[in-house]
Every structure is written in C-alpha cells, then in structure tokens.
Motif scaffolding. Structure first.
Motif, PDB file in Angstrom:
ATOM      1  N   GLY B  21       0.796  -1.221   0.000  1.00 32.77           N
ATOM      2  CA  GLY B  21       0.000   0.000   0.000  1.00 32.77           C
ATOM      3  C   GLY B  21       0.825   1.266   0.000  1.00 32.77           C
ATOM      4  N   LEU B  22       2.092   1.166   0.340  1.00 32.87           N
ATOM      5  CA  LEU B  22       2.908   2.372   0.504  1.00 32.87           C
ATOM      6  C   LEU B  22       3.147   3.114  -0.817  1.00 32.87           C
ATOM      7  CD1 LEU B  22       4.359   4.125   2.566  1.00 32.87           C
ATOM      8  CD2 LEU B  22       6.352   2.629   2.384  1.00 32.87           C
ATOM      9  N   TRP B  23       2.951   2.406  -1.936  1.00 30.01           N
ATOM     10  CA  TRP B  23       3.071   3.073  -3.248  1.00 30.01           C
ATOM     11  C   TRP B  23       2.140   4.294  -3.343  1.00 30.01           C
ATOM     12  CZ3 TRP B  23      -1.017   3.906  -6.483  1.00 30.01           C
ATOM     13  CH2 TRP B  23      -2.207   3.244  -6.140  1.00 30.01           C
ATOM     14  N   ALA B  24       1.037   4.264  -2.555  1.00 34.09           N
ATOM     15  CA  ALA B  24       0.039   5.333  -2.665  1.00 34.09           C
ATOM     16  C   ALA B  24       0.444   6.614  -1.929  1.00 34.09           C
ATOM     17  CB  ALA B  24      -1.321   4.854  -2.148  1.00 34.09           C
ATOM     18  N   HIS B  25       1.513   6.540  -1.148  1.00 31.84           N
ATOM     19  CA  HIS B  25       2.003   7.748  -0.482  1.00 31.84           C
ATOM     20  C   HIS B  25       2.354   8.794  -1.552  1.00 31.84           C
ATOM     21  CE1 HIS B  25       4.660  10.446   1.720  1.00 31.84           C
ATOM     22  NE2 HIS B  25       4.221   9.912   2.860  1.00 31.84           N
ATOM     23  N   ARG B  75      -5.232  -5.504  -4.655  1.00 30.32           N
ATOM     24  CA  ARG B  75      -5.705  -4.151  -4.353  1.00 30.32           C
ATOM     25  C   ARG B  75      -4.585  -3.267  -3.814  1.00 30.32           C
ATOM     26  NH1 ARG B  75     -10.773  -6.371  -2.758  1.00 30.32           N
ATOM     27  NH2 ARG B  75      -9.925  -6.883  -0.714  1.00 30.32           N
ATOM     28  N   THR B  76      -3.726  -3.861  -2.970  1.00 30.85           N
ATOM     29  CA  THR B  76      -2.750  -3.029  -2.260  1.00 30.85           C
ATOM     30  C   THR B  76      -1.411  -2.923  -2.982  1.00 30.85           C
ATOM     31  OG1 THR B  76      -2.069  -4.926  -0.916  1.00 30.85           O
ATOM     32  CG2 THR B  76      -3.805  -3.517  -0.031  1.00 30.85           C
ATOM     33  N   GLY B  77      -1.250  -3.651  -4.094  1.00 30.59           N
ATOM     34  CA  GLY B  77      -0.023  -3.517  -4.876  1.00 30.59           C
ATOM     35  C   GLY B  77       1.234  -3.925  -4.131  1.00 30.59           C
ATOM     36  N   ALA B 295       5.416   7.362  10.992  1.00 25.06           N
ATOM     37  CA  ALA B 295       3.961   7.410  11.187  1.00 25.06           C
ATOM     38  C   ALA B 295       3.248   7.451   9.833  1.00 25.06           C
ATOM     39  CB  ALA B 295       3.585   8.629  12.036  1.00 25.06           C
ATOM     40  N   GLU B 296       3.813   8.203   8.901  1.00 21.51           N
ATOM     41  CA  GLU B 296       3.213   8.262   7.570  1.00 21.51           C
ATOM     42  C   GLU B 296       3.296   6.915   6.861  1.00 21.51           C
ATOM     43  OE1 GLU B 296       4.135  11.314   4.798  1.00 21.51           O
ATOM     44  OE2 GLU B 296       4.289  12.851   6.363  1.00 21.51           O
ATOM     45  N   CYS B 297       4.447   6.276   6.973  1.00 24.27           N
ATOM     46  CA  CYS B 297       4.602   4.954   6.333  1.00 24.27           C
ATOM     47  C   CYS B 297       3.571   3.987   6.894  1.00 24.27           C
ATOM     48  CB  CYS B 297       6.007   4.399   6.573  1.00 24.27           C
ATOM     49  SG  CYS B 297       7.285   5.211   5.607  1.00 24.27           S
ATOM     50  N   ARG B 298       3.399   4.010   8.211  1.00 31.43           N
ATOM     51  CA  ARG B 298       2.454   3.085   8.819  1.00 31.43           C
ATOM     52  C   ARG B 298       1.025   3.438   8.427  1.00 31.43           C
ATOM     53  NH1 ARG B 298       5.176   1.279  14.532  1.00 31.43           N
ATOM     54  NH2 ARG B 298       3.322  -0.036  14.605  1.00 31.43           N
ATOM     55  N   GLU B 299       0.778   4.720   8.318  1.00 33.01           N
ATOM     56  CA  GLU B 299      -0.585   5.142   7.960  1.00 33.01           C
ATOM     57  C   GLU B 299      -0.932   4.659   6.547  1.00 33.01           C
ATOM     58  OE1 GLU B 299      -3.867   6.866   6.686  1.00 33.01           O
ATOM     59  OE2 GLU B 299      -2.222   8.175   6.070  1.00 33.01           O
ATOM     60  N   TYR B 300       0.048   4.653   5.672  1.00 31.94           N
ATOM     61  CA  TYR B 300      -0.216   4.245   4.285  1.00 31.94           C
ATOM     62  C   TYR B 300      -0.107   2.739   4.073  1.00 31.94           C
ATOM     63  CZ  TYR B 300      -0.938   8.757   2.157  1.00 31.94           C
ATOM     64  OH  TYR B 300      -1.484   9.964   1.784  1.00 31.94           O
ATOM     65  N   THR B 301       0.333   2.028   5.073  1.00 33.44           N
ATOM     66  CA  THR B 301       0.493   0.594   4.897  1.00 33.44           C
ATOM     67  C   THR B 301      -0.807  -0.118   5.192  1.00 33.44           C
ATOM     68  OG1 THR B 301       2.810   0.723   5.455  1.00 33.44           O
ATOM     69  CG2 THR B 301       1.788  -1.419   5.633  1.00 33.44           C
ATOM     70  N   LEU B 398       9.747   3.873   1.865  1.00 30.32           N
ATOM     71  CA  LEU B 398       9.218   5.002   1.093  1.00 30.32           C
ATOM     72  C   LEU B 398      10.283   5.488   0.116  1.00 30.32           C
ATOM     73  CD1 LEU B 398       6.996   7.015   0.511  1.00 30.32           C
ATOM     74  CD2 LEU B 398       7.753   8.358   2.480  1.00 30.32           C
ATOM     75  N   GLU B 399      10.274   4.888  -1.084  1.00 34.16           N
ATOM     76  CA  GLU B 399      11.278   5.259  -2.091  1.00 34.16           C
ATOM     77  C   GLU B 399      10.746   6.393  -2.965  1.00 34.16           C
ATOM     78  OE1 GLU B 399      13.996   4.004  -1.482  1.00 34.16           O
ATOM     79  OE2 GLU B 399      13.539   2.118  -0.500  1.00 34.16           O
ATOM     80  N   PRO B 400      11.660   7.252  -3.469  1.00 33.56           N
ATOM     81  CA  PRO B 400      13.114   7.203  -3.336  1.00 33.56           C
ATOM     82  C   PRO B 400      13.658   7.871  -2.082  1.00 33.56           C
ATOM     83  CG  PRO B 400      12.521   8.975  -4.814  1.00 33.56           C
ATOM     84  CD  PRO B 400      11.231   8.319  -4.376  1.00 33.56           C
TER      85      PRO B 400
END
Lengths: 451, 451
Positions: B21-25, B75-77, B295-301, B398-400
C-alpha cells in the motif's frame, strides 16, 4: 512515389554470425560481443539510421555434425559461443528511444509462464518496443542440453500452436484494461474483479494470473519464419512480420505471395503481414571500394566454419565430401531444395561443395549486394517494387563498419529518393510498423483471446 | 577500529514490497516500478552510497491464502504485480560501474541450462558484478502456474543440491581457462580440445557444452537464505552470503553462529560466508522527524495487505481470526516459531493478530530502526559488533526518499566513524566482498568441479 522500405539489423550474441571467422578481421569488433559497449554502439547506430529493430537471432544448440564434432565452429567463433539476447536487449533499450528489438525465443525450451512475464516486463520498460521472434522445434543437441525429448517434426507446429494459445491467454485475457486502477487517493492499485486466472491444459499446464499489468502492446509484436507449408501457415496466422532468405527474386516473389496468401487464409489482409528478406549489403562510395571490402570479408571467412554451420543446418557431415563434389551427391533431405535454388541462381551451372563453403556470406544470391550507394539503393528498391517485400533484414558482416556505412550512405540516399522515413512514427513498435495499434489488430488470431 | 559494514538495498519489481500500500504515499514513486527511470535512479543512488548490491527479490506465485483469494494483494499492490528482475538488472548495470546485483532465481522452475547461460552472459557484460540468490521450492500457486508437480518439502534440498551440481558443471567444468584463445593473428577464437561436454543425469538431464566463455566470476557470487536446518546447511555449503531477518539480537546471534558453523561443517572458514540481516531503517536528521516519516509509512500501509502476505507465507487464512486473537490460536506450523520470536521481542507480552498486521513493516523487531543519523549508526554498528553480522540488507520502504536519505545521512556518518569504505574495491563482486577472487574460493564446494 513507391512505398517506404523497412529495415531490421540482425545480430547474434556471438563473435561472428553468417561469416564465421570474420571476427578476426583487424577492423572487426566481433570479439567484443560479450561487452556492453559493442551492443550500445550497435543500437545507437541503428537508431540513428531509423531502423525498425535490432533483431537478435539465437540458438541454444551447437553445430556438431561436421566431422561429428563442434570443433570447426568453436575455432572460428561463428555461432559459438552464443550468449543470451534476453539480457542484452534491456541494455540497448536504455540508450535508445524509438528503436525496436526482436528477441528470438524458442517455444520448445522456454517455460511459457516465465517467458510471458519476461516479455511483458520488457515491453513495459521499453514502452512497447519489443518483438518476439517465435522459434519452434529443437535440434538434437538442444534437446540434450535442456533435457527434453525432441519433438518429432510433424508435431512441432501442433505444440507451437498450443504454446501460442497459452501465451495469448496470459497476455490478452488475464488482465482487463480496467483492472489497472493505480489511484493514490483511494489507495487501490488493481481491481481483483478484473484480473482473471487463466487455465490451460495440454502439453503445457498453467493455472495462474499473469504476473504483469498489460504492457503497451500486450502481446509483443510477433515475428516468425517458416519455409515449410506448416511454417508458412503458422506465420500467416501468428506473425505480424515474417522472414525469408531467398536466393533469387523469382523464388522470393513466390515466398512473399505464399506468406500473403497464408495471412488471407487466416482471415487477415495480405498486408497484415510484413515480409522481410535477409540481405547482405556491402556498400561504399564506389563499387570498386565495396568490392575491396568484400574481398577482405571473404578472405577472413572460414570455409570450414561455413561448412560446419551448413552441416548442422542440413544434417549431413560435409567433411565427407570432396571440394568438387556436386551437391546432388550429398545425402540430405534438406540439401536438394537448396541445391535447386543455387543451381537456378547460377544459371544452371553445377553447384559443388566449394559453393556451399561460401554459403553463409551468401555470395551468388540476388540478395547479396556489393556496390556503390546508388547501386545498392537501386537494388533495395527493386526488392520492394518488383518482389513485393516490405523490408530488408540486414545480415551482420564486418561490424561496426557495415552498419555505420549503411546508415551514413544508404539511408540518406533512400531518403532523397523518398523511399525512407526521415523520422520515427510515434508509439509502439506495432504502431511504427503498421500505423495502427498498440494492440494486436482485430483480425489477428490472438485478439480472439480478449475478454 | 571495528570492521566495515556491508550494505545491500533490496527491492522487488512490484509497486510495494514489505509495506503493502505504501506506493500510494504522495512522495512514493513505487508505481513507476515498470519504467526504466525508477530502476536507473535507484541503482545510481545505491552506487553513490557504495552499496555492495541492489538485490532483487522475486517470487512467481501469488499470495492467495487470505480469504482464499488474492484480492487483498492485488488491491494493495504489494508483491503483485511482479515483474521479472532478470531483464531489469541489465538496465541498471549499464548506468553503473561498481555496483553489484543480486538476482533471485528459482531452481524449481528455471531450466538450468538456460539459467546458466543467462547468468554467464550477465556476468560477462557487467565484468563480474552479478550474484544469484538461490531460491528452492515452490508454493502451490507457483507449481500450478508453471505446470510442474510441487516438490515435497523433504525433497526440496535434494533437488536443489542436484541443480547446483549441474550449474557448477556448466560454469566451472565445461570451459578450461585456456580454451579462450581469441587470437586474431591465427584466427582461432576458441580451442575445442579445451571445451568439454558436460554430462548430467538425474531429475535434470543435460549433455552439452556451456554456451558461454568463462565469465569473470564463472559461478556468479552466491546468496542463499535458509531458516530450517537443511536450509542452513545448504547455505553453509553453497552460499557466499546468507540472509536472515531476525526479530532480536539474541536470536540473530544464534542464526549467525548457525551459518558460520554450517560453513565450517562444509569445510570452509567461518568468515567464508558473509551474513546479512534484513533491517528497516527510517532515518532523518532528528529522531522526531524520523518518527513523523514512520507514522506516515504506517498510515499508508495496508493491514489487509500485510495479513494477506503473511497468510501466504505461513499457509493459514488470517481473515478467519479476530483482531485480538492471540497468535497461538492460529492453526499453522509456521506461525509458532514466529510467535515465539515475537513474544520474546515484546518482553513476554501476548502477540495478537493485530501485531501480525504490522509484520511486513516489522515494527517491534530490534532490526527496525527509526531515528536520527547518530542513533541509526550506533545501532547498525551494534549489529556488526555485538551480533556478528557482516552487513545489512536494507528493506525497501518510502522510495526514493528512503535510499537517498540513507546515502546522504548514514553513509557519511559511518565513514566518519571509520566503519564504512570511502571507495569501492577494484574487481568483481566476489573481490569486493572478500578481497579475493574473482573465482570461487578453493574451499568452496563448487570449486571441486574444476578440471
């Protein structure tokens, strides 16, 4: 104004190709076939010349019929060693924008599920510049290397047909276009309701989702070549471009007609199949200079290497015959049609073993051009106008000189004559070839697999 | 001065990896996994950071255990779609000079003769920068995709051992070094008397010459990971670097010791096997900033994506359990050792389903580092000094941003502390890793296959 000519530059990840031994020429860079610079330079030149593709031939067997061993091909560096084009093409693709790439892939040895993923990945990365040259069947040495039973010749195309069906299912049927969501706001990457498990049973079994999103072309642009009637029918049904290497224009015209008829028999338009003739071109500002280069190429080409490759192709050990033996004496089913064609091209003169020793360079063919820029252009245009081919596949010879001189001399002259594009068409390889796409045409058999 | 730390950056040709899901960040470029620029940029940054390798994970199955279908991963890629790393690595190699590349290749599904040629070609093109991550076995969905019978777990390593023997024969035994002549004066490319047909019989059959000249490393640098006793023994015998992903330092120390003992049992020195721990690093100039990013990474995961991946890994449908269920209730052989490790790392607190929902991001592990540059460096050094690992495999997040901040912040700080190289060693990946090579060490099992 006649139609524009298309060009592919064929290569092989080997020190030499049709001219075994030519790597040893002082100007040749053939021995750098195992380094990136060789391929990047080749691709950049082909793109500068607005070629349709760099076309990678391949073969995973070794010609070991001559003297019953592979020694001659090993010594002369022709067709052996043979590296894998699949991992060379991505490097060439990085340094080019519009050039297409042909990759030969053998349906007898490559697991279809994995091959489909490899092509989809490449077609995505290159934005649709990939084509697959479908090769079927396997010589004995290939079957032994890969540990499979050789497929009997009469079953070869049945197996290939099944393989193609499975590939179309993976490429055309598994993902609907609408399956690709990629919406960051809703955080949905793909829609599972629109991604379908394909099922295939037969010689190959597969029950799976295709692992890749639809690539620009989905099914990569398809090349095939087939001299037999089954081979021609296979090309008529599946190929979007077909190869041939005819000895003379009369024979070539029949092959072109055969391919077009095969396309029509498969429910397509005759022009839905582009036909390319393999030709050797040695060009220089003057004919005399071109003849000098030709003489050097022939001097560096190994007769033994040629006979070894030819022995492997026709399945007869040519070391057992004398230099002046007429080729009719050679015991091989494959030799007779070749001998007939060569005899015809020599105006009825007897074809002898010594002629075969020159075969791979192909002197004596009408598709073997040595001359000035103007002479070469005349002849290339004649192949399109008089024979009806769509394009030419340039065989490798003394690289990098060969491709650079072609691009520097022949390309501008053809442009001046209005017979060659001055820039690439936009879009994928399919769109560049046909002006339509990027997906398989509705008349193509593979498009029936769409949902 | 302690020893220098080694780094691999792991990736996967998928929109997300351990953080579904983190791709959506908004900052993530994960959805560009299908384009060259994503990979070229990643490789250039890794080389700027003097990393040992960009390490491509892979898997050709789909996690379809959760809810009995693959919907959540689609769905989550995360882990799907999954492109082929084999054709991505050559592109990254073109734009780098020293960076190594790990390619995961599954011995259950790739035909050995073809895989050996692919690796040799790549090792030549990159002048010895290639490694093979040997993966064995196949989950049910893989076997169904490729149309092979699944290999029973207890036979898995027997089959892999046979596969490795065949690969060593092709890489080490077929060509003598002296077979490569390449002499333009005598026009001899290779000496057939020094190229040998290898013969192999068993589950795999092969009777063939290796199609490639010896590449700089011959056998590519070998990675493996194995948690089971057979897996550890396999790594001890074949791997030159081994992976692990331990929950805490105490457990990690036992794994490191286990690998070193396995190397010794296979007749090698304990340090002949480099050990890498997989770690998540989120670094920023201050701890507070790092915590914000975390926190952002976890929120988007996606918790669902995590549970779906976890369900596939452990073979139990986690959708059937409640959020607060203790993991002991879950019916799975694989879950218990994981639960024990997690319980230990949580100081004995009960591990519940909700903890597994965070598993792939790995919070709670000691190898999960969130902090300032200085804090992260302290901890990385502790893994080397206190646990005994040789290096760290950085998991993708969270790349890059992730890899760039690591290279900009952590690398110079480790260099200041004298714990990280300031330039690459010359030579192949093997020489960079061990300071010796380029061929397999004499103590390595594979070297016995040499003539």
């Amino acid at each position: 104004m006649g139609k524009e000519i298309l060009f592919n530059a064929i290569s092989l990840a080997s020190p030499s190709h049709q001219w075994p031994g030519l790597w040893a020429h002082p100007e040749s860079n053939g021995e750098r076939y195992d380094q990136f610079d060789f391929w990047l330079d080749f691709a950049r030149t082909a793109e500068r010349g607005l070629f349709e593709t760099v076309f990678m031939a391949d073969g995973i067997g070794v010609y070991d019929t001559y003297e019953g061993k592979p020694d001659a091909v090993m010594r002369t560096g022709g067709f052996f060693p043979m590296n894998d084009p699949m991992v060379i093409v991505p490097a060439m693709a990085v340094v080019t924008e519009n050039l297409g790439f042909g990759i030969t892939g053998n349906s007898t040895v490559e697991p279809p599920f994995l091959l489909a993923r490899r092509f989809s990945t490449l077609d995505q990365l290159t934005r649709g510049r990939i084509s697959w040259n479908v090769v079927t069947g396997a010589m004995r040495s290939v079957a032994k290397a890969v540990g499979v039973e050789p497929i009997p010749h009469n079953e070869r195309y049945d197996v290939a047909e099944e393989y193609m069906d499975l590939m179309y299912k993976l490429w055309e049927q598994s993902w609907e276009d609408e399956a690709v969501v990629r919406d960051k706001a809703s955080r949905v990457f793909a829609d599972p309701d629109r991604i379908h498990k394909i099922k295939h049973e037969g010689r190959y079994a597969c029950e799976a989702y295709h692992l890749c999103e639809p690539s620009p072309q989905r099914t990569p642009f398809l090349f095939a070549a087939g001299a037999s009637s089954r081979g021609t029918a296979f090309a008529g049904k599946h190929a979007e471009a077909a190869f041939m290497g005819a000895f003379d224009k009369g024979f070539a015209r029949r092959v072109v007609d055969g391919y077009r008829k095969a396309a029509v028999d498969a429910g397509r338009a005759p022009d839905d199949l582009k036909v390319f003739n393999a030709m050797t071109v040695i060009v220089a500002p003057t004919e005399a200079e071109a003849r000098e280069i030709e003489a050097e190429c022939r001097e560096y080409t190994s007769a033994e290497g040629n006979l070894a490759a030819m022995s492997g192709m026709i399945g007869a050990d040519l070391s057992k015959y004398a230099w002046d033996d007429p080729v009719e004496n050679i015991e091989s089913d494959a030799i007779q049609s070749l001998a007939d064609a060569m005899t015809a091209s020599k105006g009825g003169r007897t074809v002898r073993l010594r002629d075969l020793a020159e075969f791979n360079g192909m002197p004596g063919r009408e598709g073997y051009l040595v001359g000035s820029t103007s002479q070469v252009c005349d002849e290339l245009i004649s192949w399109v106008d008089d024979v009806g081919v769509d394009g030419i596949t340039l065989t490798r010879n003394l690289e990098p000189r060969h491709i650079k001189s072609f691009v520097d001399l022949v390309v501008p002259e053809l442009q001046n004559r209005g017979r060659y594009k001055t820039e690439y068409r936009p879009g994928t390889l399919r769109e560049k070839m046909f002006g339509a796409g990027p997906r398989l045409a509705p008349s193509h058999y593979g498009s029936r697999f769409r949902r």
